[in-house]
Structure formats: structure tokens, C-alpha cells
Design an enzyme around this catalytic site. Structure first.
Site, PDB file in Angstrom:
ATOM      1  N   THR A  31       3.674 -11.405 -12.594  1.00 20.39           N
ATOM      2  CA  THR A  31       2.371 -11.143 -13.506  1.00 20.39           C
ATOM      3  C   THR A  31       1.446 -10.624 -13.152  1.00 20.39           C
ATOM      4  O   THR A  31       1.131 -10.704 -11.857  1.00 20.39           O
ATOM      5  CB  THR A  31       2.160 -12.896 -13.819  1.00 20.39           C
ATOM      6  OG1 THR A  31       3.478 -13.618 -14.407  1.00 20.39           O
ATOM      7  CG2 THR A  31       1.217 -12.949 -15.022  1.00 20.39           C
ATOM      8  N   THR A  34      -1.132  -5.266 -11.978  1.00 17.40           N
ATOM      9  CA  THR A  34      -0.287  -4.476 -11.578  1.00 17.40           C
ATOM     10  C   THR A  34       1.248  -4.563 -11.861  1.00 17.40           C
ATOM     11  O   THR A  34       1.816  -3.505 -11.940  1.00 17.40           O
ATOM     12  CB  THR A  34      -0.403  -4.708  -9.902  1.00 17.40           C
ATOM     13  OG1 THR A  34      -1.876  -5.025  -9.695  1.00 17.40           O
ATOM     14  CG2 THR A  34       0.111  -3.466  -9.145  1.00 17.40           C
ATOM     15  N   GLU A 110       5.701 -18.276 -10.684  1.00 13.63           N
ATOM     16  CA  GLU A 110       5.862 -16.972  -9.608  1.00 13.63           C
ATOM     17  C   GLU A 110       6.561 -17.538  -8.565  1.00 13.63           C
ATOM     18  O   GLU A 110       7.663 -17.112  -8.070  1.00 13.63           O
ATOM     19  CB  GLU A 110       4.536 -16.445  -9.409  1.00 13.63           C
ATOM     20  CG  GLU A 110       3.891 -15.569 -10.501  1.00 13.63           C
ATOM     21  CD  GLU A 110       2.531 -15.012 -10.305  1.00 13.63           C
ATOM     22  OE1 GLU A 110       1.988 -14.053 -10.864  1.00 13.63           O
ATOM     23  OE2 GLU A 110       2.142 -15.235  -9.096  1.00 13.63           O
TER      24      GLU A 110
HETATM   25  O1  LIG Z   1      -1.266 -15.356 -11.541  1.00 11.10           O
HETATM   26  C1  LIG Z   1      -1.282 -14.146 -11.175  1.00 11.10           C
HETATM   27  C2  LIG Z   1      -0.601 -13.250 -10.318  1.00 11.10           C
HETATM   28  O2  LIG Z   1      -0.429 -14.274  -8.977  1.00 11.10           O
HETATM   29  C3  LIG Z   1      -1.108 -12.018 -10.051  1.00 11.10           C
HETATM   30  O3  LIG Z   1       0.068 -11.392  -9.412  1.00 11.10           O
HETATM   31  C4  LIG Z   1      -2.248 -11.898  -9.244  1.00 11.10           C
HETATM   32  O4  LIG Z   1      -3.460 -12.461  -9.817  1.00 11.10           O
HETATM   33  C5  LIG Z   1      -2.492 -10.229  -9.110  1.00 11.10           C
HETATM   34  O5  LIG Z   1      -2.890  -9.735 -10.294  1.00 11.10           O
HETATM   35  P1  LIG Z   1      -3.241  -8.379 -10.474  1.00 11.10           P
HETATM   36  O6  LIG Z   1      -2.257  -7.330 -10.340  1.00 11.10           O
HETATM   37  O7  LIG Z   1      -3.889  -8.250 -11.848  1.00 11.10           O
HETATM   38  O8  LIG Z   1      -4.551  -8.095  -9.519  1.00 11.10           O
END
Ligand SMILES: O=C[C@H](O)[C@H](O)[C@H](O)COP(=O)(O)O
Length: 226
Positions: A31, A34, A110
Site C-alpha cells: 500500500t 510508491t 501488510e
Molecule cells: O501503511 C502504509 C505503508 O506501510 C506504506 O508502505 C508506507 O507508508 C510507504 O508509503 P509511501 O510509498 O506512500 O511512502
């Protein structure tokens, strides 16, 4: 040196992650912003090769919606006994592959999907690489009635903790964000905090650490293997 925005770096690693997905596989999907780039890359690949993957197991309502919109079959995690690969982002990753996750509140699902996978491929822009975990406020999913005592517990450890306003997880719980921690021993820390009554999941991923990190840098994708 070419300058690239954080968004472009995310696109770069989102595309690079495709190389880790075996043809016709069911892929575990994390999630975040990215991972959204990885889902976009999957959508592109499916246009020219409809058999590129046979489905996905998703870690959040958000990713499920994006995958479904692209016509990708999302299977419940209960329907698979294992996954070859799980692709996800991180809020922080250290040089051993330990991570902080949960900035998007999806940490529990996750961890469940990551635990099904043989390989965890972390995709991140270079700003996420750290020497010691803890600068990013640590997300912890907590059953609401335990939030106040969990906050007091983190204060005893020297952290400053607060409930994330306006957020309910996909599992109906709250997120407590803890700043001011220096997590020197991620595996011990994860095992300890997960024992606290009311803690559903702590956002340290040590037991389910990354196998590989695809790090987006202005020079291209750097691969860190752990
Ligand atoms: O709960 C969200 C997840 O652990 C995401 O993988 C993490 O916050 C990284 O998110 P982003 O790719 O938006 O930085």
C-alpha cells in the site's frame, strides 16, 4: 547529474519491481504512493501481456480498489497458502532490511500478506534509507480502548505518542504514532511491543523484513540485497 522528483523516483522503482514478478504469478501487493506506481506498471504490462500475472493479494482497501479498476483479480489472503513475492514500500528502511511501515495505516494487513511471501521486495526512494530506525514517527495499530495506556507505555520508553487524528484502519482500529524513538534492535523491539495488551501490530517490520530493496536514486535503481 539529472535531478529527479520524489515522484519520478517512485515511478522508477515501481517499474523495476516488475522484474521480480514471475510470469503468471499471484503477486502480493502493499500500500502507498510508491506501490501505486507499481500497480500502474502492472496495468501497463497487462495491456501487452494479459497473462503477465494471474491475480493479486492486496494489503488494503485502497490497493484493492486500484487493482480492481485495472481488471486485476484480487484474491482474499485466506485463499492462498503462499506467495512468491510481495511488493511494498516503506517509511524507513535500514541497511539490514528492517523497516518502519504504516504511514498509510495499512501495516497490519501488510504484515499478514508479507508473511505469506517467500520474498519481500521493498520499493523506496532514497530518502527512506536510514542508519537507525525511528526518525519517522512509528505507527502502531491499537484497539481503541487500549490507546491511552499504550501511549503511556511509549512515554515510559522516552517517546512522544499520540493517536492519529481522523484515521480508522481497515480493521476498525486507531493508529498511535510515536516519535522520539531510536530503534537499535528492531527484532527485539518488534517482539516486545507486539506483546502489549491492545497492540494489534507495531510498524517495525523485522520478522518480515525486506529480502531486497529497490532504491530510487538520481543515478538509477540501486539494488540492496539483505
Ligand atoms: O501503511 C502504509 C505503508 O506501510 C506504506 O508502505 C508506507 O507508508 C510507504 O508509503 P509511501 O510509498 O506512500 O511512502
Amino acid at each position: 547529474m539529472t535531478t529527479m522528483t520524489q515522484d519520478e523516483l517512485k515511478t522508477l522503482v515501481g517499474r523495476a519491481a516488475l522484474d521480480y514478478v514471475p510470469q503468471g504469478a499471484i503477486v502480493g501487493v502493499g500500500t502507498g504512493s510508491t506501490v501505486d506506481k507499481f500497480i500502474d506498471a502492472l496495468g501497463e504490462a497487462l495491456k501487452s501481456d494479459p497473462g503477465r500475472i494471474s491475480g493479486a493479494v492486496s494489503s488494503s482497501v485502497r490497493s484493492t480498489e486500484r487493482l480492481t479498476a485495472l481488471g486485476i483479480k484480487v484474491q482474499p489472503s485466506e485463499s492462498v497458502t503462499s506467495l512468491g513475492v510481495y511488493i511494498d514500500g516503506a517509511d524507513e528502511i535500514d541497511h539490514a532490511g528492517f523497516m518502519i511501515k504504516g504511514g498509510g495505516a495499512a501495516l497490519t494487513r501488510e504484515k499478514i500478506v508479507a508473511d505469506l511471501a517467500e520474498k519481500f521486495v521493498c520499493i523506496a526512494d532514497e530518502s527512506k534509507l536510514v542508519l537507525v530506525l525511528g526518525k519517522f514517527p512509528l505507527p502502531v495499530e491499537v484497539i481503541p480502548m487500549a490507546a491511552a495506556q499504550v501511549i503511556r507505555g511509549f512515554e515510559k520508553l522516552g517517546g512522544q505518542a499520540k493517536v492519529r487524528e481522523g484515521v480508522t484502519t481497515d480493521n476498525g482500529n486507531v493508529i498511535v504514532d510515536v516519535s522520539g524513538l531510536n530503534i537499535e534492535s528492531p527484532a527485539r523491539f518488534e517482539a516486545d511491543i507486539n506483546q502489549w495488551p491492545g497492540v494489534v501490530t507495531v510498524g517495525v517490520f523485522a520478522r518480515n523484513k525486506a529480502s531486497v530493496c529497490l532504491l530510487g536514486t538520481p543515478e538509477g535503481v540501486k539494488t540492496l540485497a539483505f
